[in-house]
Enzyme design. Structure first.
Site, mmCIF file in Angstrom:
data_model
loop_
_atom_site.group_PDB
_atom_site.id
_atom_site.type_symbol
_atom_site.label_atom_id
_atom_site.label_comp_id
_atom_site.label_asym_id
_atom_site.label_seq_id
_atom_site.Cartn_x
_atom_site.Cartn_y
_atom_site.Cartn_z
ATOM 1 N N LYS A 52 -16.665 7.648 10.591
ATOM 2 C CA LYS A 52 -16.409 6.417 9.826
ATOM 3 C C LYS A 52 -16.233 5.266 10.803
ATOM 4 C CE LYS A 52 -12.496 5.557 7.506
ATOM 5 N NZ LYS A 52 -11.480 5.589 6.447
ATOM 6 N N GLN A 72 -4.044 0.250 -1.459
ATOM 7 C CA GLN A 72 -3.437 1.556 -1.172
ATOM 8 C C GLN A 72 -2.346 1.928 -2.168
ATOM 9 O OE1 GLN A 72 -4.294 4.035 0.632
ATOM 10 N NE2 GLN A 72 -6.025 2.945 1.489
ATOM 11 N N ARG A 125 -9.016 8.850 -0.190
ATOM 12 C CA ARG A 125 -8.555 9.929 0.698
ATOM 13 C C ARG A 125 -7.162 9.639 1.271
ATOM 14 N NH1 ARG A 125 -7.346 7.285 5.569
ATOM 15 N NH2 ARG A 125 -8.990 7.508 7.126
ATOM 16 N N ASP A 178 6.287 -6.638 -3.238
ATOM 17 C CA ASP A 178 5.239 -7.225 -2.401
ATOM 18 C C ASP A 178 5.710 -8.612 -2.002
ATOM 19 O OD1 ASP A 178 1.898 -6.608 -2.094
ATOM 20 O OD2 ASP A 178 2.580 -8.662 -1.713
ATOM 21 N N ASP A 184 4.526 1.395 12.021
ATOM 22 C CA ASP A 184 5.949 1.061 12.052
ATOM 23 C C ASP A 184 6.172 -0.389 11.635
ATOM 24 O OD1 ASP A 184 4.617 0.125 14.252
ATOM 25 O OD2 ASP A 184 6.108 0.738 15.724
ATOM 26 N N ARG A 207 3.997 -11.080 -1.899
ATOM 27 C CA ARG A 207 3.394 -11.974 -2.894
ATOM 28 C C ARG A 207 3.750 -11.417 -4.274
ATOM 29 N NH1 ARG A 207 -1.898 -11.964 -3.369
ATOM 30 N NH2 ARG A 207 -2.070 -9.897 -2.443
HETATM 31 N N1 LIG Z 1 -2.803 5.517 7.033
HETATM 32 C C1 LIG Z 1 -3.962 5.445 6.435
HETATM 33 O O1 LIG Z 1 -4.640 6.433 6.255
HETATM 34 C C2 LIG Z 1 -4.441 4.115 5.919
HETATM 35 C C3 LIG Z 1 -5.661 4.012 5.253
HETATM 36 C C4 LIG Z 1 -6.041 2.779 4.731
HETATM 37 C C5 LIG Z 1 -5.212 1.681 4.895
HETATM 38 N N2 LIG Z 1 -4.054 1.834 5.581
HETATM 39 C C6 LIG Z 1 -3.146 0.731 5.783
HETATM 40 O O2 LIG Z 1 -2.455 0.496 4.575
HETATM 41 C C7 LIG Z 1 -2.038 -0.856 4.541
HETATM 42 C C8 LIG Z 1 -2.425 -1.479 3.209
HETATM 43 O O3 LIG Z 1 -3.828 -1.490 3.047
HETATM 44 P P1 LIG Z 1 -4.473 -2.048 1.711
HETATM 45 O O4 LIG Z 1 -5.922 -1.718 1.765
HETATM 46 O O5 LIG Z 1 -3.656 -1.620 0.553
HETATM 47 O O6 LIG Z 1 -4.282 -3.617 1.940
HETATM 48 P P2 LIG Z 1 -4.155 -4.758 0.816
HETATM 49 O O7 LIG Z 1 -4.458 -6.040 1.499
HETATM 50 O O8 LIG Z 1 -4.955 -4.388 -0.387
HETATM 51 O O9 LIG Z 1 -2.602 -4.694 0.406
HETATM 52 C C9 LIG Z 1 -1.578 -5.047 1.296
HETATM 53 C C10 LIG Z 1 -0.457 -5.692 0.475
HETATM 54 O O10 LIG Z 1 0.683 -5.872 1.331
HETATM 55 C C11 LIG Z 1 1.297 -7.121 0.980
HETATM 56 N N3 LIG Z 1 2.142 -7.555 2.086
HETATM 57 C C12 LIG Z 1 1.779 -8.201 3.214
HETATM 58 N N4 LIG Z 1 2.867 -8.352 4.003
HETATM 59 C C13 LIG Z 1 3.919 -7.798 3.341
HETATM 60 C C14 LIG Z 1 5.293 -7.643 3.634
HETATM 61 N N5 LIG Z 1 5.800 -8.078 4.781
HETATM 62 N N6 LIG Z 1 6.080 -7.038 2.715
HETATM 63 C C15 LIG Z 1 5.574 -6.593 1.551
HETATM 64 N N7 LIG Z 1 4.271 -6.716 1.216
HETATM 65 C C16 LIG Z 1 3.457 -7.293 2.116
HETATM 66 C C17 LIG Z 1 0.129 -8.033 0.666
HETATM 67 O O11 LIG Z 1 0.544 -9.134 -0.111
HETATM 68 C C18 LIG Z 1 -0.823 -7.076 -0.078
HETATM 69 O O12 LIG Z 1 -0.602 -7.111 -1.467
HETATM 70 C C19 LIG Z 1 -2.692 -1.507 5.756
HETATM 71 O O13 LIG Z 1 -1.781 -1.525 6.821
HETATM 72 C C20 LIG Z 1 -3.819 -0.571 6.101
HETATM 73 O O14 LIG Z 1 -4.213 -0.655 7.462
HETATM 74 C C21 LIG Z 1 -3.649 3.020 6.075
#
Ligand SMILES: NC(=O)c1ccc[n+]([C@@H]2O[C@H](COP(=O)([O-])OP(=O)(O)OC[C@H]3O[C@@H](n4cnc5c(N)ncnc54)[C@H](O)[C@@H]3O)[C@@H](O)[C@H]2O)c1
Length: 323
Positions: free
Chosen positions: A70, A141, A113, A163, A231, A165
């Site tokens: 990927k 997520q 996944r 959130d 973290d 927002r």
């Molecule tokens: N571990 C994994 O396997 C994996 C896989 C995919 C994504 N991720 C991670 O998951 C996280 C979320 O990804 P996503 O695709 O849902 O992104 P997204 O942009 O769809 O959602 C993120 C949300 O977090 C909110 N946010 C931002 N700062 C914040 C804060 N300080 N407090 C509370 N809310 C806050 C935003 O407003 C947004 O609604 C990212 O860090 C991404 O890298 C991890």
């Protein structure tokens, strides 16, 4: 040369693959990892903008003979441009010849996944009777993690959504109510969400220099917390307070430590693969506070992409491209 199957995001979503099937595939893949049957080097990445990443994630799962890669990006400023934070492509290869079999959009795979991996962790590390689930960060997520946790946590009744927002938390609340028929409380602070929860998922953007907010004293006895944002949300003291600390891949976590992440996170981390393979115990006490640091693994992507590829060939979905 055989043709490559190209699958757009719409093609992938149109196959109607169930979250429960992806959870089963991932559980088998984690067991294979625990038995040493997976080749998966820690992801190399490039970082064209501050707090952005584009990662290469290759894996070969020997027990099911699945190989692929990927190429996935996360750009925190994208939502303000009307683009998703996460986007990317998946390539599946024929393990016998190395020839590419398929190229497909990786958004659905990444969302589904990741939720499924949280569900596998919850299966071994959470209390089945938990009813209250909190989300810190209510984007893509949060939705896919809720979909997957609903499969393995049958007693869920309440969602606590925070959130930064409020409109994102409101939209997520509507999703939880409509899709899952759960009560959803939109919380004004992360503390309000976390203190009331037995299950917690943190899914805010990953930051190189985070200012985490989630404190140790907010974590109830018996809680299961899964971090998807490294973290960025959880303080070192909260990690320290865990009775059991796990990760989907300890080798990859150590790799990230070299890059400056996970400062102050204790070293005593168990590997989910070892737990699923029965080589290490999961949750042993109902009052244990358990944290799983889920980094996201290439093995999850390749087994999910393989299921998609087979379903697409059966359904005649997508289109063939010449190499
Ligand atoms: N571990 C994994 O396997 C994996 C896989 C995919 C994504 N991720 C991670 O998951 C996280 C979320 O990804 P996503 O695709 O849902 O992104 P997204 O942009 O769809 O959602 C993120 C949300 O977090 C909110 N946010 C931002 N700062 C914040 C804060 N300080 N407090 C509370 N809310 C806050 C935003 O407003 C947004 O609604 C990212 O860090 C991404 O890298 C991890």
């Amino acid at each position: 040369m055989p043709a490559i199957l190209y699958l757009s995001r719409g093609d992938v979503e149109g196959l109607g693959i169930s979250v429960a099937d992806v959870i089963r595939d991932l559980e088998a893949a984690f067991a294979a990892k625990g038995r040493g049957e997976v080749e998966m080097p820690p992801k190399p990445g490039i970082h064209p903008r501050p707090d952005s990443f584009i990662h290469a994630m290759p894996a070969y799962v020997r027990s099911s003979d699945i190989a692929g890669l990927k190429w996935i990006s996360g750009f925190p400023d994208n939502p303000s441009r009307g683009l998703p934070y996460i986007s990317g492509l998946m390539i599946l290869n024929d393990p016998a010849t190395g020839v590419p079999l398929a190229v497909m959009d990786a958004s659905w795979i990444t969302a589904v996944r990741t939720g499924a991996a949280t569900a596998v962790a919850a299966k071994y590390l959470a209390r089945r009777e938990a009813t209250h689930l909190a989300f810190i960060g209510c984007g893509v997520q949060a939705r896919s993690n809720l979909d997957a946790l609903a499969v393995v946590q049958p007693r869920l009744t309440d969602i606590l959504a925070y959130d930064i927002r409020p409109e994102a938390a409101e939209a997520f609340a509507e999703y939880g109510q409509m899709r899952h028929r759960l009560r959803v409380a939109v919380c004004r602070t992360p503390e309000e969400a976390v203190r009331g929860a037995e299950l917690i998922v943190t899914a805010t953007p990953i930051l190189k220099h985070p200012t985490p907010v989630l404190l140790a004293e907010w974590l109830r006895p018996g809680v299961f917390l899964c971090t998807l944002d490294f973290d960025s949300s959880v303080t070192p003291a909260a990690f320290e307070a865990a009775d059991l600390l796990c990760s989907d891949d300890v080798a990859q976590l150590d790799f990230y430590r070299l890059d400056g992440y996970f400062r102050g996170v204790p070293d005593r981390i168990g590997d989910l693969g070892d737990i699923v393979a029965g080589r290490m115990k999961g949750r042993e006490r109902p009052d244990a506070r358990v944290i799983s640091i889920n980094l996201g693994l290439a093995l999850e992507d390749v087994v999910t992409a393989h299921r998609i590829y087979q379903a697409a060939r059966t359904a005649g979905a997508g289109r063939d491209l010449e190499l």
